[in-house]
Design a protein around this motif. Structure first.
Motif, PDB file in Angstrom:
ATOM      1  N   GLU A  67      72.916  33.562  -1.417  1.00 27.21           N
ATOM      2  CA  GLU A  67      72.611  34.968  -1.720  1.00 27.21           C
ATOM      3  C   GLU A  67      71.082  35.119  -1.700  1.00 27.21           C
ATOM      4  O   GLU A  67      70.350  34.124  -1.674  1.00 27.21           O
ATOM      5  N   LYS A  68      70.635  36.365  -1.744  1.00 30.13           N
ATOM      6  CA  LYS A  68      69.203  36.630  -1.690  1.00 30.13           C
ATOM      7  C   LYS A  68      68.530  35.942  -2.881  1.00 30.13           C
ATOM      8  O   LYS A  68      69.027  36.017  -4.015  1.00 30.13           O
TER       9      LYS A  68
ATOM     10  N   LYS B  67      65.944  35.043  -5.908  1.00 33.14           N
ATOM     11  CA  LYS B  67      65.161  35.765  -6.931  1.00 33.14           C
ATOM     12  C   LYS B  67      63.664  35.620  -6.644  1.00 33.14           C
ATOM     13  O   LYS B  67      62.842  36.328  -7.201  1.00 33.14           O
TER      14      LYS B  67
ATOM     15  N   LEU C 232      62.160  36.489  -4.117  1.00 31.72           N
ATOM     16  CA  LEU C 232      61.644  37.651  -3.373  1.00 31.72           C
ATOM     17  C   LEU C 232      61.964  38.925  -4.147  1.00 31.72           C
ATOM     18  O   LEU C 232      62.960  38.981  -4.878  1.00 31.72           O
TER      19      LEU C 232
ATOM     20  N   GLY D 121      60.367  36.548   8.029  1.00 32.80           N
ATOM     21  CA  GLY D 121      61.352  36.831   6.984  1.00 32.80           C
ATOM     22  C   GLY D 121      62.068  35.567   6.538  1.00 32.80           C
ATOM     23  O   GLY D 121      62.289  35.341   5.346  1.00 32.80           O
ATOM     24  N   VAL D 122      62.404  34.721   7.515  1.00 37.83           N
ATOM     25  CA  VAL D 122      63.096  33.465   7.163  1.00 37.83           C
ATOM     26  C   VAL D 122      62.182  32.608   6.284  1.00 37.83           C
ATOM     27  O   VAL D 122      62.589  32.068   5.252  1.00 37.83           O
TER      28      VAL D 122
ATOM     29  N   LYS E  70      61.928  33.698   2.753  1.00 32.66           N
ATOM     30  CA  LYS E  70      63.110  33.289   1.964  1.00 32.66           C
ATOM     31  C   LYS E  70      62.967  31.840   1.515  1.00 32.66           C
ATOM     32  O   LYS E  70      63.210  31.514   0.346  1.00 32.66           O
TER      33      LYS E  70
END
Lengths: 354, 73, 249
Positions: free
Chosen positions: C7-8, C10, C12, C26-27, C30
């Motif tokens: 999941e996304k 924390k 970011l 973007g990768v 993350k």
């Protein structure tokens, strides 16, 4: 409080440490070397203190940006060409509203110039050599004691306004030795640095130290906020000294060590029955415009004496708004004006002014 | 094979298609029938039953669009 | 019972990024966010964003951030780390920022062994300003300021930053990785974690050079950019570790 005989550059360092400065980032350049050298000796002895010799003045001012953004009292110093390299960083620091103290022990220019004393960084300091609308206080001490007092106060003023403060002395201020004492300052009520990047501890939104605003409306709003801050500085922080101005016909305007030479000239002229006086700016920015506007009716002319080809004279002319003739006398390249020549210029002016 | 499930936060997707190139069971496709809030065709899954929850698609997604669940034995 | 396995992070913020579709900045964001969370240091991290495409990174990392002048992030990070020695400090820089205007700053941060971590994104071009040649642009690669293809005779050979910094003792950890496919993304994350561990253990300066794509300015699709990176950048910029402290190996 006993006085200690100290070299100007070292006294500046000692004053900064007295004021709670624990971080110094610098680079070698004559004639200010004794300041980073002093900090290299003293700061490692202080709990949590750090001295870093940066790879350049550009890096040094950006280390200040980081340290100040992390909430610390920090200082850097340089001399004229090195100050030129720092201008971009100073603009960023003003834009991001970071407090710090920057010392310029100035030398002859332009370019590599020389290493003797000079006041040819007046424009750089008062107009700002970086980009954008920004200002910063510029203190110009005339003695090493005054330099010590002003550096100590500069840290409070920087924190109060969240702005860089420049303390500028020509090479003599850096190199001379004079007795100094470190007085207890009257405490300013300083804002908490809740904006500093000390880590969110995952309990607050991130703090961001930044001067970028791509949205023009937002950037203008920021500029207007800064302008209000600079207006407050102009009202509250301008400082000068008047010397025998009350009935003077010729009023000198001189700062730093040049003002000490000019003070003797005033005394000599008075002994010859010529009524002279001197206005000594202690802050170059804000410039003591009111002091010049309110010269007594006796005044017939103004004479700016500078170690430069004429820079502060512009502000004198702006201030007097043409009501009185304003002249400039200066030496440059590191040459120091001597009383006899200043007196000759003064008589020439007065002779010409009925 | 473990059973997996993926969720796409459609309106964040920029339609870059990177996720469609890494699915070992080839079920990640661009949904040509829809346009998201940004005006892109968002990524989606053609046959969720085949998903094994390997998270390849989510790993290569530059914008954290994809959330992956896997059956816990 | 279904369990969330991805999941996304924390690490970011909720702010959607401005990066172009398929841009692997973007990768990399993350990976850095995930590592900061997994190492449990997010709340005591201060990051420094550069000037370039990732100039707005200060809005994306969920920790205190500085926006530095172009090329000066390593100096800013030095100032922060000297004031907050027990905090985790990183710079996130592109190739224009680090390998061009900021070379003195990165070399001297490594030279002093400054204990912070640099995430160096090499996409062989200036993205934010519209596709100019960078010091890392490949020979023959077209950019708006090398319109006939980069010519070694007038612009020299592309700069190999990791090899260069690996000659500096203060650089305790130097590794080049890529994010052009999933296995490499996972390897990149390991390298990023090691670099941060080198910092947290106080060993010294760490840098991870990450080969990354620029579909917009390379003028190819995001998917083809991954292939272009693999076939063109990796041969010239070999992946691997160039320096690692013994204990972290």
């Amino acid at each position: 409080m006993s006085k200690t005989l100290m070299k100007g550059n070292e006294a500046l360092g000692a004053a900064a440490i007295q004021a709670g400065c624990k971080y110094f980032f610098g680079y070698p350049i004559t004639p200010q070397n004794e300041l980073p050298e002093y900090m290299a000796r003293e700061l490692p002895m202080i709990e949590g203190g750090a001295f870093v010799q940066a790879e350049s003045e550009v890096a040094a001012i950006n280390m200040i940006y980081g340290a100040a953004g992390a909430g610390a009292r920090c200082m850097t110093s340089s001399s004229s060409p090195g100050m030129a390299l720092k201008q971009e960083g100073i603009s960023y620091i003003a834009g991001a509203e970071l407090p710090c103290v920057i010392v310029n022990i100035s030398r002859g220019g332009p370019g590599l110039g020389g290493i003797q004393p000079s006041q040819a960084d007046y424009f750089q300091s008062t107009r700002g050599g970086g980009n954008g609308d920004y200002r910063h206080l510029v203190y110009a001490p005339a003695t090493i004691q005054e330099a010590v007092d002003l550096v100590m106060e500069a840290f409070d003023v920087a924190d109060y306004y969240r702005n860089p403060v420049i303390v500028i002395g020509d090479g003599m201020i850096g190199q001379m030795m004079e007795p100094v004492e470190f007085k207890e300052l009257k405490k300013r009520d300083l804002p908490v640095k809740d904006w500093a990047t000390t880590g969110t501890n995952e309990e607050r939104k991130p703090n961001i130290i930044n001067s970028l605003a791509l949205d023009p409306a937002e950037l203008e709003k920021h500029n207007q906020k800064l302008t209000r801050k600079y207006k407050e500085m102009e009202e509250k922080e301008v400082r000068h000294e008047d010397y025998q101005v009350e009935d003077a016909e010729l009023i000198f305007v001189a700062y730093g060590t040049t003002s000490r030479i000019t003070r003797n000239v005033v005394d000599s002229l008075r002994e010859e029955g010529i009524k002279a006086g001197m206005i000594r700016p202690i802050t170059l920015w804000p410039f003591p415009t009111a002091a010049i506007q309110n010269v007594p009716a006796s005044a017939k002319a103004l004479l700016a004496v500078e170690m430069s080809e004429g820079q502060m004279i512009d502000d004198v002319k702006i201030a007097i708004e043409g009501r009185l003739p304003a002249y400039h006398y200066g030496r440059s390249g590191g040459m120091i004006p001597v009383p006899e020549d200043i007196i000759e210029k003064a008589k020439e002016i007065l002779g010409g002014v009925k | 094979m473990a059973k997996g499930k993926v969720y796409f936060d459609d309106d964040i997707c920029k339609g870059c298609e990177l996720c469609t190139t890494v699915c070992p069971v080839d079920i990640v496709i661009m949904d040509k029938e829809r346009i998201n809030a940004k005006g892109y065709h968002p990524a989606t899954v053609s046959d969720m039953d085949k998903c094994i929850g390997c998270a390849n698609c989510a790993t290569i997604c530059p914008d954290s669009v994809i959330t992956v669940e896997r059956e816990k034995k | 019972m279904m369990q969330v396995v991805y999941e996304k992070t924390k690490g970011l913020t909720d702010k959607q990024t401005h990066y172009c579709p398929g841009c692997t900045h973007g990768v990399i964001h993350k990976l850095v966010g995930e590592v900061l969370v997994e190492l449990g240091v997010l709340g005591k991290t201060v990051g420094v964003a550069p000037v370039g495409c990732s100039v707005l990174a200060y809005d994306y990392f969920n920790c205190d951030m500085h926006e530095a002048a172009h090329g000066r992030a390593p100096a800013v990070a030095t100032g922060i780390k000297r004031v907050l020695p027990d905090h985790t400090v990183f710079t996130y820089q592109g190739d224009g920022d680090l390998a061009s205007i900021g070379t003195a700053e990165i070399i001297h941060a490594a030279h002093r062994g400054e204990k912070f971590t640099t995430i160096f994104v090499n996409n062989a071009i200036y993205g934010m300003t519209g596709g100019q040649m960078a010091p890392t642009t490949l020979i023959g690669q077209k950019a708006t300021t090398s319109p006939y293809g980069r010519d070694q005779a007038t612009t020299g050979m592309p700069l190999k930053v990791s090899e260069m910094l690996a000659t500096i003792d203060g650089a305790a950890f130097v590794e080049r990785v890529s994010v052009h496919d999933v296995p490499n993304i996972r390897k990149a994350k390991k390298a990023i974690k090691k670099a941060f561990q080198v910092q947290i253990e106080g060993t010294g300066f760490g840098i991870v050079e990450i080969l990354s794509t620029c579909p917009t300015n390379w003028g190819i699709t995001p998917v083809d950019s991954l292939t272009w990176l693999k076939e063109n950048m990796i041969p010239y910029y070999p992946l691997g570790n160039f320096r690692t402290p013994e204990e972290v190996k």
